[in-house]
Design a protein around this motif. Structure first.
Motif, PDB file in Angstrom:
ATOM      1  N   LEU A  72       0.832  -1.538  -0.313  1.00 28.52           N
ATOM      2  CA  LEU A  72      -0.028  -0.049   0.194  1.00 28.52           C
ATOM      3  C   LEU A  72       1.185   1.307   0.061  1.00 28.52           C
ATOM      4  N   SER A  73       0.645   2.597  -0.500  1.00 32.49           N
ATOM      5  CA  SER A  73       0.856   3.344  -1.019  1.00 32.49           C
ATOM      6  C   SER A  73       0.127   4.469  -0.274  1.00 32.49           C
ATOM      7  N   CYS A  74       0.668   5.797   0.628  1.00 30.03           N
ATOM      8  CA  CYS A  74       0.271   6.761   1.297  1.00 30.03           C
ATOM      9  C   CYS A  74       0.436   8.069   0.590  1.00 30.03           C
ATOM     10  N   ALA A  75       0.345   9.296   0.184  1.00 34.79           N
ATOM     11  CA  ALA A  75       1.550  10.535  -0.258  1.00 34.79           C
ATOM     12  C   ALA A  75       0.072  11.678   0.485  1.00 34.79           C
ATOM     13  N   ALA A  76       1.007  12.081   0.979  1.00 32.78           N
ATOM     14  CA  ALA A  76       0.859  13.755   1.313  1.00 32.78           C
ATOM     15  C   ALA A  76       0.612  15.354   0.646  1.00 32.78           C
ATOM     16  N   PHE A  77      -0.784  15.445   0.640  1.00 32.08           N
ATOM     17  CA  PHE A  77      -0.188  16.963  -0.416  1.00 32.08           C
ATOM     18  C   PHE A  77      -1.232  17.957   0.084  1.00 32.08           C
ATOM     19  N   GLY A  78      -0.596  19.475  -0.119  1.00 30.31           N
ATOM     20  CA  GLY A  78      -0.407  20.409   0.331  1.00 30.31           C
ATOM     21  C   GLY A  78       0.770  21.390   0.248  1.00 30.31           C
ATOM     22  N   ALA A 105      -2.277   7.938   8.434  1.00 30.78           N
ATOM     23  CA  ALA A 105      -2.323   9.263   9.011  1.00 30.78           C
ATOM     24  C   ALA A 105      -1.259   9.815   8.594  1.00 30.78           C
ATOM     25  N   ALA A 106      -1.286  11.269   8.762  1.00 33.30           N
ATOM     26  CA  ALA A 106       0.383  12.490   9.481  1.00 33.30           C
ATOM     27  C   ALA A 106       0.334  12.966  10.197  1.00 33.30           C
ATOM     28  N   ASP A 107       1.643  13.275  10.748  1.00 37.56           N
ATOM     29  CA  ASP A 107       2.140  14.103  11.775  1.00 37.56           C
ATOM     30  C   ASP A 107       2.843  15.270  11.029  1.00 37.56           C
ATOM     31  N   ALA A 132       5.861  12.727  11.057  1.00 37.40           N
ATOM     32  CA  ALA A 132       6.089  11.099  11.265  1.00 37.40           C
ATOM     33  C   ALA A 132       4.318  10.647   9.616  1.00 37.40           C
ATOM     34  N   MET A 133       4.357   9.849   8.834  1.00 38.27           N
ATOM     35  CA  MET A 133       3.423   9.290   8.870  1.00 38.27           C
ATOM     36  C   MET A 133       3.222   7.860   9.202  1.00 38.27           C
ATOM     37  N   GLU A 134       1.466   7.703   9.570  1.00 39.87           N
ATOM     38  CA  GLU A 134       1.818   6.497  10.560  1.00 39.87           C
ATOM     39  C   GLU A 134       0.902   5.509   9.316  1.00 39.87           C
ATOM     40  N   TRP A 135       0.568   4.032  10.320  1.00 38.78           N
ATOM     41  CA  TRP A 135      -0.437   2.904   8.616  1.00 38.78           C
ATOM     42  C   TRP A 135      -0.857   2.511  10.461  1.00 38.78           C
ATOM     43  N   TYR A 136      -2.332   1.928  10.023  1.00 37.67           N
ATOM     44  CA  TYR A 136      -3.198   1.361  11.513  1.00 37.67           C
ATOM     45  C   TYR A 136      -4.011   0.817  10.260  1.00 37.67           C
ATOM     46  N   ARG A 137      -4.132   0.456  11.072  1.00 36.65           N
ATOM     47  CA  ARG A 137      -5.799  -0.845  10.412  1.00 36.65           C
ATOM     48  C   ARG A 137      -6.702  -1.123  10.885  1.00 36.65           C
ATOM     49  N   GLN A 138      -8.716  -1.405  10.621  1.00 34.02           N
ATOM     50  CA  GLN A 138      -9.341  -1.642  11.380  1.00 34.02           C
ATOM     51  C   GLN A 138      -9.728  -2.896  11.010  1.00 34.02           C
TER      52      GLN A 138
END
Length: 121
Positions: free
Chosen positions: A19-25, A95-97, A32-38
C-alpha cells in the motif's frame, strides 16, 4: 494537508501486498506518517510509523508481519503486508503528523480515506 492511499484489493493468503499513501498540500513538513488498520468488528490499531529521519517503528504485535518504508522527498509512505493471513483483512488507514508553516507554526494531524485489503484463504 490531505492524504491519498492506494493499494486496495484482494490478496491470497501467504501473499504480499504493498500500500502507498501520499500527503498533498502546501507549506507543511511531515514529522511522521503512520499506518493503522481496522478489522471488521474491531478497534483501529496502530501498525507502525515512518519518521522524517527515515526510520520505521512498529507496534510490538505487528513486528515481522509488515514493512514500512517511505520517501520523504515525495511525502509518501509505504506499507508492505508480508505473508498475508485472512485475519489481515481490514481497512488500512494512513495518517500524518505534520507542521504547517504560515504566519504561525501550527501542528496538524490528518487521516487518509482508508483502503480495504481482503485476504482470501
Amino acid at each position: 494537508v490531505q492524504l491519498q492511499a492506494f493499494g486496495e484489493g484482494l490478496v491470497q493468503a501467504g501473499g504480499s501486498r504493498r500500500l502507498s499513501c501520499a500527503a498533498f498540500g502546501t507549506g507543511f513538513r511531515i514529522n511522521a506518517m503512520e499506518w493503522y488498520r481496522q478489522a471488521p468488528g474491531k478497534q483501529r490499531e496502530l501498525i507502525g510509523k515512518f519518521t522524517s529521519s527515515g526510520s520505521a517503528d512498529y507496534a510490538d504485535s505487528m513486528k515481522g508481519r509488515f514493512t514500512i518504508s517511505g520517501d520523504n522527498a515525495k511525502n509518501t509512505v509505504y506499507l508492505q503486508i508480508i505473508g498475508a493471513k485472512p485475519e489481515d483483512t481490514a481497512v488500512y488507514y494512513c495518517a500524518a503528523d505534520y507542521m504547517i508553516y504560515g504566519v504561525e507554526i501550527v501542528a496538524g494531524w490528518s487521516w487518509g480515506q482508508g483502503t480495504l485489503v481482503t485476504v482470501s484463504s
